[in-house]
Design a protein around this motif. Structure first.
Motif, PDB file in Angstrom:
ATOM      1  N   TRP A  79       0.812  -1.205   0.000  1.00  0.00           N
ATOM      2  CA  TRP A  79       0.000   0.000   0.000  1.00  0.00           C
ATOM      3  C   TRP A  79       0.853   1.266   0.000  1.00  0.00           C
ATOM      4  N   LEU A  80       2.074   1.158   0.541  1.00  0.00           N
ATOM      5  CA  LEU A  80       2.963   2.316   0.576  1.00  0.00           C
ATOM      6  C   LEU A  80       3.399   2.741  -0.821  1.00  0.00           C
ATOM      7  N   LYS A  81       3.359   1.796  -1.774  1.00  0.00           N
ATOM      8  CA  LYS A  81       3.773   2.131  -3.137  1.00  0.00           C
ATOM      9  C   LYS A  81       2.778   3.060  -3.822  1.00  0.00           C
ATOM     10  N   ARG A  82       1.593   3.213  -3.222  1.00  0.00           N
ATOM     11  CA  ARG A  82       0.533   3.983  -3.861  1.00  0.00           C
ATOM     12  C   ARG A  82       0.473   5.436  -3.364  1.00  0.00           C
ATOM     13  N   LEU A  83       1.496   5.875  -2.648  1.00  0.00           N
ATOM     14  CA  LEU A  83       1.478   7.217  -2.070  1.00  0.00           C
ATOM     15  C   LEU A  83       1.839   8.306  -3.068  1.00  0.00           C
ATOM     16  N   GLY A  84       2.374   7.925  -4.212  1.00  0.00           N
ATOM     17  CA  GLY A  84       2.785   8.942  -5.172  1.00  0.00           C
ATOM     18  C   GLY A  84       4.157   9.504  -4.865  1.00  0.00           C
ATOM     19  N   TRP A  85       5.080   8.627  -4.549  1.00  0.00           N
ATOM     20  CA  TRP A  85       6.420   9.060  -4.162  1.00  0.00           C
ATOM     21  C   TRP A  85       7.092   9.884  -5.261  1.00  0.00           C
ATOM     22  N   GLY A  86       6.845   9.538  -6.516  1.00  0.00           N
ATOM     23  CA  GLY A  86       7.550  10.178  -7.622  1.00  0.00           C
ATOM     24  C   GLY A  86       7.329  11.675  -7.697  1.00  0.00           C
ATOM     25  N   TRP A  87       6.130  12.130  -7.327  1.00  0.00           N
ATOM     26  CA  TRP A  87       5.876  13.572  -7.304  1.00  0.00           C
ATOM     27  C   TRP A  87       5.704  14.116  -5.894  1.00  0.00           C
ATOM     28  N   GLY A  88       5.434  13.218  -4.917  1.00  0.00           N
ATOM     29  CA  GLY A  88       5.237  13.674  -3.542  1.00  0.00           C
ATOM     30  C   GLY A  88       6.516  14.174  -2.896  1.00  0.00           C
ATOM     31  N   LEU A  89       7.600  13.405  -3.030  1.00  0.00           N
ATOM     32  CA  LEU A  89       8.871  13.842  -2.449  1.00  0.00           C
ATOM     33  C   LEU A  89       9.367  15.142  -3.079  1.00  0.00           C
TER      34      LEU A  89
END
Length: 559
Positions: A217-227
């Motif tokens: 589920w952590l993969k769905r946080l939008g890391w690519g644009w969130g960070l």
């Protein structure tokens, strides 16, 4: 339970909006009534005012000293609030407090919004109202510090994270607005108070993943644009302050502020674990009667995804705060959203006998404690003007406890907490009024009033800055300006020789007279302020001296 016809008033966006309104009503008396507080609030406000005066919105300073303890977020927000509603010259503390009350409203609204998705509209609104009316958040809502806005940012991030987690557990794809809430809340929390928000958010994510044995589920946080979004929020100022201070900000913030708090009891605030558990019934009032039911719900319904999320929001961060040697009452505030949501979830089902009776006992105890505390404050520091406010505090605190307890014992839990919130908000407002009337605790405002009466205040165009001995509190600096001289006896005598007013604490009187005689200068006593310095726990007596040549003013005590 609440009547069915009330549902339409809390449906959709109305529930979070009404919860925010509760937070506004609960915090507004503190914002409007209390004078500038020592010490942190006045340090924040003075540093902000110096930003506005100097036009330097990167470096943070209190007088000439660097204030490299916390990031820039709250200072920028306060500066914007003052620029929009007031001016630096007014030295009015209320505009500096606006971001705090907005943070409390954000926390209440985010809590209500998350609760509506978890447990329904009624429970969502109730959770937001519980959080907004809690004594801890409604107090911080009226103080110009970081904590109410930090609570708002963390609650926003956790509300977004909750919706992402629940969607993943239901086999649905999380939506971008929920991800945006998470990353915005996280970035804002870092810009306000550095890693403190992460201390709540990151352990919750880890605990959920371990408990579920699932990290997908952590993969769905939008890391690519969130960070990158977080970097965009924090990065420009972080880079600018690093260059401006040659890295000094980070050395001071981490090595001089954060590390001592983690390693030991910093600034005399070391307390053994269990402190927060002990004081929570008071800080969570007027919803104290639901505390046992909230904890019971967390345990017995932990298999439910929503409850599990709240447990992981609350418990790991709470343990970290309890195990950290330095403890201040407001440190656990970012976890109060989880506690409020658990309390609201408890109301959705019949509450067990043990939880009801323990909750009743706790709320009556806290109501009595508030009444006793008000009587003690009135006896120690009150004048006749404080009696009405103190009476209102006592009456409404006891009513909030007793009526809530009566309804809880009769199994009307939702009605009980609504009644307690309504009465508790009035009690909290009356308490703010009581504190305002405790003149001996308002030393700095008394000094400012005496300077104005003697026509010696720098704002009146007189020679400055004022020199003061003994009472070196930030509230006085905020009220009289950046150049205020925090002096010793010799410095106060030099101020008189230079034609500036001096304020001398009784313990420095002999040394001041000797220094003045050596300089061949005499000053006229134009006022005496007596009070209690609550930051140090000492009684003070301060004499105000006009320099030679100043227009005469009748001496006398200022009460």
């Amino acid at each position: 339970m609440m009547r069915p016809d009330l549902d339409r008033y809390i449906a959709g966006w109305r529930g979070p909006l009404l919860a925010a309104l509760v937070a506004l009503l609960a915090g507004l008396p503190v914002l409007m009534l209390l004078p500038p507080l020592d010490r942190d609030e006045s340090r924040y406000a003075q540093a902000t005012s110096q930003m506005l005066e100097s036009g330097d919105y990167i470096d943070i300073r209190f007088q000439d000293e660097p204030r490299w303890k916390k990031p820039i977020g709250i200072y920028w927000m306060q500066a914007a609030a003052v620029a929009a509603t007031s001016s630096v010259e007014n030295r009015d503390i209320a505009p500096y407090r606006i971001p705090s009350i907005l943070g409390a409203m954000l926390a209440a609204a985010a809590c209500a919004w998350a609760g509506a998705a978890m447990f329904g509209q009624r429970a969502g609104f109730l959770a937001g109202a519980i959080l907004g009316a809690s004594f801890l958040l409604s107090t911080e809502a009226g103080i110009a510090k970081t904590d109410a806005m930090l609570c708002g940012a963390v609650t926003l991030a956790m509300a977004g994270l909750a919706r992402i987690y629940l969607a993943a557990r239901a086999g649905e794809a999380p939506v971008r607005p929920h991800k945006l809430m998470f990353w915005l809340g996280l970035g804002l929390s870092i810009l306000i108070k550095g890693p403190i928000g992460l201390i709540v958010i990151a352990p919750a994510m880890i605990a959920l993943s371990v408990w579920d044995r699932d990290v997908s589920w952590l993969k769905r946080l939008g890391w690519g644009w969130g960070l990158p979004l977080v970097a965009l929020i924090v990065g420009p100022w972080a880079l600018a302050i690093t260059i401006a201070t040659d890295g000094g900000f980070w050395r001071e913030a981490i090595g001089g502020d954060l590390a001592p708090k983690v390693a030991g009891g910093d600034e005399g605030h070391g307390v053994l674990p269990g402190f927060y558990l002990l004081i929570t019934p008071l800080l969570f009032f007027p919803a104290t009667l639901l505390l046992p039911a909230a904890l019971s719900t967390g345990w017995h319904r932990r298999a439910e995804p929503a409850i599990r999320f709240l447990v992981c929001w609350l418990v790991p961060a709470w343990l970290i705060f309890e195990l950290t040697p330095t403890k201040l009452a407001h440190y656990t505030l970012p976890t109060f959203g989880a506690l409020a949501l658990l309390a609201a979830a408890a109301v959705s089902r019949p509450i067990g006998k043990a939880s009801r009776y323990v909750g009743v006992g706790l709320t009556i105890f806290v109501g009595g404690l508030l009444a006793i505390g008000s009587v003690w404050l009135l006896t120690e520091y009150g004048k006749s003007t404080a009696q009405t406010w103190a009476t209102l505090t006592i009456v409404f605190a006891i009513l909030a406890a007793l009526i809530g307890a009566f309804l809880m014992l009769h199994r009307a839990a939702a009605t009980a907490v609504v009644a307690s919130i309504a009465l508790g908000v009035v009690a909290h407002g009356a308490l703010a009024g009581t504190l305002r009337q405790l003149r001996p605790l308002s030393v700095a405002p008394q000094l400012e009033k005496a300077l104005l009466a003697a026509d010696l205040h720098p704002r009146q165009g007189r020679a400055g800055p004022v020199a003061i001995t003994g009472f070196h509190e930030p509230s006085f600096v905020f009220l009289t300006g950046r150049d205020t001289e925090l002096a010793d006896a010799a410095g106060a005598a030099r101020a008189l020789a230079e034609g500036r007013p001096a304020i001398v604490e009784e313990g420095d009187a002999d040394a001041f007279r000797a220094a003045a005689a050596q300089l061949g200068v005499t000053g006229r006593a134009v006022g005496v302020v007596e009070g209690h310095n609550y930051s140090k726990g000492d009684d003070v007596s301060l004499t105000i001296y006009a320099p030679p040549g100043a227009a005469p003013a009748a001496p006398g005590p200022v009460r």
